[in-house]
Design a protein around this motif. Structure first.
Motif, PDB file in Angstrom:
ATOM      1  N   UNK A 104      48.224  10.650  44.664  1.00 29.81           N
ATOM      2  CA  UNK A 104      47.600   9.623  43.837  1.00 29.81           C
ATOM      3  C   UNK A 104      47.127   8.424  44.630  1.00 29.81           C
ATOM      4  N   UNK A 105      47.977   7.920  45.538  1.00 30.97           N
ATOM      5  CA  UNK A 105      47.609   6.748  46.334  1.00 30.97           C
ATOM      6  C   UNK A 105      46.483   7.063  47.308  1.00 30.97           C
ATOM      7  N   UNK A 106      46.489   8.269  47.876  1.00 31.25           N
ATOM      8  CA  UNK A 106      45.425   8.645  48.816  1.00 31.25           C
ATOM      9  C   UNK A 106      44.081   8.732  48.105  1.00 31.25           C
ATOM     10  N   UNK A 112      40.649  10.269  49.417  1.00 30.64           N
ATOM     11  CA  UNK A 112      40.944  11.676  49.690  1.00 30.64           C
ATOM     12  C   UNK A 112      40.996  12.441  48.372  1.00 30.64           C
ATOM     13  N   UNK A 113      40.100  13.366  48.203  1.00 26.49           N
ATOM     14  CA  UNK A 113      40.046  14.132  46.961  1.00 26.49           C
ATOM     15  C   UNK A 113      41.008  15.316  47.049  1.00 26.49           C
ATOM     16  N   UNK A 114      42.030  15.267  46.238  1.00 21.80           N
ATOM     17  CA  UNK A 114      43.024  16.348  46.235  1.00 21.80           C
ATOM     18  C   UNK A 114      42.554  17.474  45.330  1.00 21.80           C
ATOM     19  N   UNK A 287      36.888  15.654  52.603  1.00 25.32           N
ATOM     20  CA  UNK A 287      37.415  14.299  52.565  1.00 25.32           C
ATOM     21  C   UNK A 287      36.301  13.314  52.268  1.00 25.32           C
ATOM     22  N   UNK A 288      36.665  12.280  51.524  1.00 26.07           N
ATOM     23  CA  UNK A 288      35.722  11.211  51.228  1.00 26.07           C
ATOM     24  C   UNK A 288      36.390   9.889  51.530  1.00 26.07           C
TER      25      UNK A 288
END
Length: 310
Positions: A104-106, A112-114, A287-288
């Motif tokens: 969530x924090x990333x 960072x799209x999980x 990654x974004x």
């Protein structure tokens, strides 16, 4: 191949942390977790800082203090409070939920799209850990649960902010690790003095245990952890977390004579499989980054293998 090597080296950190319980119970003075936290963090931090021969400059004084507090200074006392107020299995499961905080924090702070696979790997990993460590006698305590959740959130925030801020130009992971461990150890000292009083008398076993904790379990382990954060995504690094309770279970069986049931063995297989799946999912996820994070990422990648200042 380079990513695989980085993942393997970073994984050595949680594997090392899995030995903490066995070393603490077999070699260290009982009921002194905060003193143990100081002995783990402060000497290792001072040693690494001396080896790096680099001190923080400018804003990195307060940034190092913030990161050291999140990753070490607040994390250790809250973790120990949770462990004392809860059965070990419950505390371990709360710790295994850390990857969900990082996901969530990333996404919020790093862009960072999980993927769904990554989230499922985090959930399944925590479930597998619960099968290994939870017992039918496990009871909940509100203070212990809150401490466990906040400790996981603190480490998660420290991991994400370490990734977001990167490292100052010309500074490698050795110095950054030393700064954080020193700040974290200094933060714990007054808490330990207030709660536990004067330091205990130490015998040869205690010196051996603290020496291992300082050098291997903390100094080298956290250096590998922060080095990994510099090269991998924050989510990829934190998905290695379940290796810690799995290692603790294996050491308990191999060295302390603790039995492993079929349910625990299945849980270990599930948690380990989720860890591997999480790394595969993280490797495939695009990654974004924000512009600031992209700069930090470039600096981090450039300096990963840089020479330590002498």
């Amino acid at each position: 191949m380079k990513r695989l090597t980085t993942v393997a080296l970073t994984a050595l950190a949680p594997i090392s942390w899995g030995s903490t319980y066995a070393v603490a119970t077999e070699l260290l003075p009982p009921d002194r977790p905060l003193f143990t936290g100081v002995m783990r963090a402060l000497p290792a931090g001072l040693l690494l800082t001396a080896l790096a021969r680099t001190l923080p400059k400018g804003a990195w004084w307060w940034k190092s203090a913030v990161l050291g507090t999140l990753n070490i200074g607040a994390f250790f006392p809250l973790l120990f409070l949770s462990a004392y107020r809860l059965p070990g299995g419950v505390a371990a499961v709360l710790g295994a939920a850390g990857p969900l905080f990082v996901v969530g924090l990333a996404a919020l702070l790093l862009g960072e799209r999980a993927s769904l696979r990554t989230v499922l790997a985090a959930v399944v990993g925590a479930f597998g850990v619960s099968m290994v460590v939870l017992t039918a006698e496990a009871r909940l305590d509100l203070v212990g649960v809150v401490a466990g959740v906040v400790s996981s959130a603190s480490m998660a925030a420290g991991t994400v902010m370490t990734k977001r801020w990167g490292r100052p130009e010309g500074v490698g992971p050795l110095a950054m690790t030393g700064w954080q461990l020193t700040a974290g150890g200094l933060f714990i000292i007054p808490v330990a003095a207030l709660v536990e009083g004067a330091p205990p008398a130490l015998d040869g076993k205690a010196f051996l245990g603290y020496g291992y904790m300082m050098l291997i379990n903390t100094g080298i382990a956290y250096w590998l952890w922060f080095r990994g954060i510099g090269q991998l995504t924050a989510t990829s690094v934190t998905l290695l977390g379940p290796l810690s309770p799995l290692t603790a279970a294996v050491i308990g069986w191999a060295a302390l004579g603790q039995a492993l049931s079929l349910v625990q063995l299945v849980g270990m297989a599930i948690a380990f499989g989720a860890t591997v799946a999480g790394q595969l999912a993280a490797a495939r996820t695009p990654k974004s980054f924000s512009s600031t994070e992209q700069i930090n990422q470039n600096i981090s990648m450039d300096l990963t293998d840089g020479r330590v200042r002498r």
